[in-house]
Design a protein around this motif. Structure first.
Motif, short mmCIF file in Angstrom:
data_model
loop_
_atom_site.label_atom_id
_atom_site.label_comp_id
_atom_site.label_asym_id
_atom_site.label_seq_id
_atom_site.Cartn_x
_atom_site.Cartn_y
_atom_site.Cartn_z
N LYS A 117 0.83 -1.21 0.00
CA LYS A 117 0.00 0.00 0.00
C LYS A 117 0.86 1.26 0.00
CE LYS A 117 -3.94 -2.06 2.51
NZ LYS A 117 -5.01 -1.69 1.58
N THR A 120 2.74 2.15 -3.56
CA THR A 120 1.89 2.78 -4.57
C THR A 120 1.42 4.16 -4.13
OG1 THR A 120 1.13 0.61 -5.30
CG2 THR A 120 -0.20 2.50 -5.95
N THR A 121 1.12 4.30 -2.85
CA THR A 121 0.69 5.60 -2.34
C THR A 121 1.78 6.64 -2.52
OG1 THR A 121 -0.75 4.53 -0.71
CG2 THR A 121 -0.18 6.83 -0.33
N CYS A 175 -4.13 11.05 -2.94
CA CYS A 175 -3.53 9.72 -3.17
C CYS A 175 -4.00 8.69 -2.15
CB CYS A 175 -2.00 9.81 -3.14
SG CYS A 175 -1.28 9.99 -1.50
N SER A 176 -4.73 9.10 -1.12
CA SER A 176 -5.14 8.19 -0.04
C SER A 176 -6.02 7.02 -0.48
CB SER A 176 -5.84 8.98 1.08
OG SER A 176 -6.99 9.65 0.60
N ASN A 178 -5.49 4.95 -2.63
CA ASN A 178 -4.61 3.82 -2.89
C ASN A 178 -4.36 2.99 -1.63
OD1 ASN A 178 -3.56 4.18 -5.85
ND2 ASN A 178 -3.43 6.22 -4.94
N LEU A 179 -4.44 3.63 -0.47
CA LEU A 179 -4.28 2.89 0.78
C LEU A 179 -5.44 1.90 0.97
CD1 LEU A 179 -3.19 5.80 3.16
CD2 LEU A 179 -1.74 3.96 2.26
N ARG A 182 -5.26 -0.74 -2.75
CA ARG A 182 -4.08 -1.59 -2.96
C ARG A 182 -4.09 -2.75 -1.97
NH1 ARG A 182 -1.56 -1.44 -7.79
NH2 ARG A 182 0.63 -2.02 -7.63
#
Length: 354
Positions: A117, A120-121, A175-176, A178-179, A182
């Protein structure tokens, strides 16, 4: 009826920020899967080489910028901007070895879910932080040229620091997701392998992520940048202040590099959305995604090179020290001081009744 391509249905993933591969429960075409797997293995040598170069150049170059702008130079508004750009790029390139290992292990992720995670973040934190810092720089230039007296009185490193902090908060918010999306899971064809992938429960979620990333990470900031710099060019030409100034060229080069590096990635993100409807796009994605993603990653190591070579009298200053070469790149824009001086002169003449 089996799908004619395995690419869009595979739960496997790779090291790219949001690579091809949904996590839907569809049937698999084993023959198509094996063909794509073989082709992907042959192509993966390219991103491995590019990632390795980006890591070396990015960590060394951005580390040098952080050291010079953060500890050796007098704190100015420009050094605050460039320091934060370097921090964003350094944080991302520092973690690139994780992606290199992932590719080398044929997309087996041994680092756990949390690092999956985080990796990617960080990639998208770099994307949003960089583009919005460039946007803020263009707005800063715009204000300095159109309201020079106000800028002279209120444009301070302290204010720049708080604006940069706001950019980081905005970038983290954007971008959060992605947490959440992912995730890690055993590979469908080889349960001993763990994949790090984007777990979308429906095409709608994938569409929403791709479109929002394009709008907030590209369309909005670049429209602001183009408007600001277009207005600045017209203003300087109208006032006959077209003297060449390297700081202006530096930030222009940085913006162009960001545009060239990230636009192909966004294009292929939309091609990926169409891949489920058009299986023939599968081969295009297998070839194009590694290349366009590698190009996007290269952007994180380009800025220090641009700072140095676009700086004023680079070759001459390099004879004395690299510090001097970077210092010229981070100098305040001469066009701003020219406009400020011209405006002050006009104010003084008006006050004297001239």
């Amino acid at each position: 009826m089996k799908n004619t391509t395995a690419l869009t249905n595979l739960p496997i993933n790779n090291s790219y920020p949001d690579p091809p591969g949904f996590h839907y429960d569809y049937e698999y075409d084993e023959e198509a899967y094996m063909f794509e797997k073989t082709l992907r293995k042959r192509l993966n040598i390219v991103p491995m080489i590019i990632y390795s170069l980006a890591f070396l150049l990015g960590v060394i170059g951005n580390g040098l910028v952080i050291f010079i702008a953060g500890f050796r130079m007098k704190r100015t508004v420009n050094t605050v901007w460039f320091l934060n750009l370097a921090i964003a790029d350094f944080a991302f390139t520092f973690f690139l070895p994780l992606s290199i290992v992932y590719i080398a292990l044929d997309f087996h992720w041994p680092f756990g879910q949390a690092i999956c995670k985080l990796n990617t973040t960080l990639a998208f934190l770099n994307l949003y932080a960089s583009v919005y810092l460039l946007t803020i720089i263009s707005i800063d230039r715009f204000i300095s040229v159109f309201w020079p007296v106000w800028a002279q009185n209120h444009r301070t490193p302290r204010l720049a620091f708080f604006v940069a902090l706001g950019v980081w908060i905005l970038a983290f918010v954007l971008c959060s997701p992605n947490l959440y999306f992912r995730d890690t899971a055993p590979d469908y064809h080889d349960p001993k392998k763990i994949n790090c992938y984007s777990k979308y429960s429906s095409p709608r979620e994938h569409h929403a992520m791709t479109i929002s990333r394009f709008i907030f990470g590209f369309v909005i900031p670049f429209n602001i940048i183009v408007i600001c710099y277009g207005a600045i060019v017209l203003k300087l030409r109208r006032n006959q202040l077209t003297e060449s100034n390297k700081p202006f060229k530096v930030i222009t080069a940085v913006i162009v590099a960001f545009f060239v590096c990230w636009l192909p990635y966004h294009i292929f993100s939309f091609i990926e959305l169409k891949a489920r409807e058009d299986p023939d796009l599968g081969l295009v994605l297998i070839i194009g995604v590694p290349l366009t993603t590698s190009l996007a990653f290269v952007n994180s190591c380009l800025n220090p090179i641009l700072y140095a070579f676009m700086g004023h009298d680079f070759k001459e200053r390099l004879r004395y020290s690299l510090f001097s070469a970077f210092e010229s790149a981070f100098a305040e824009d001469s066009s701003q001081s020219l406009v400020t001086n011209k405006t002050r002169s006009s104010v003084e003449l008006d006050s004297q009744g001239v």
